[in-house]
Scaffold this motif. Sequence first.
Motif, PDB file in Angstrom:
ATOM      1  N   GLU A   1       0.827  -1.205   0.000  1.00 34.91           N
ATOM      2  CA  GLU A   1       0.000   0.000   0.000  1.00 34.91           C
ATOM      3  C   GLU A   1       0.860   1.253   0.000  1.00 34.91           C
TER       4      GLU A   1
ATOM      5  N   ARG B   1       1.945   1.817  -3.503  1.00 34.86           N
ATOM      6  CA  ARG B   1       0.847   2.379  -4.306  1.00 34.86           C
ATOM      7  C   ARG B   1       0.637   3.856  -3.969  1.00 34.86           C
TER       8      ARG B   1
ATOM      9  N   PRO C   1      -5.351   5.535  -0.123  1.00 35.96           N
ATOM     10  CA  PRO C   1      -4.689   4.414   0.521  1.00 35.96           C
ATOM     11  C   PRO C   1      -5.283   4.027   1.867  1.00 35.96           C
TER      12      PRO C   1
END
Length: 100
Positions: A75, A78, A87
């Motif tokens: 995460e 990302r 997120p």
Amino acid sequence: MDSKLLARIGAVIFVAIAITMTAIEMSRAPEPPRAGPAAVAETSATDPLLIELRRCQSIGAAGASDPDCLRAWAENRRRFLAPGALPAARIADGATPQEN
């Protein structure tokens, strides 16, 4: 007028202005610190991703095999690579990390 005399007058005027500006700046009261770092600390205390990343950091090498740490690191990647993503919502739902 002689060019040397003009240069000397210009230098004296420049030094006088510099001294005056320095005196004015030194007489000013110092500005209070901005709230930038405090706001960052407050955000990091409530962000579940950052809390999880700190936990993973604290467990050391065991974090490499912990599924929650793997999901948090995925995460975090990302979040770093896609700043428009949400997120906090994705890490809270328990989604598994996707390997590329």
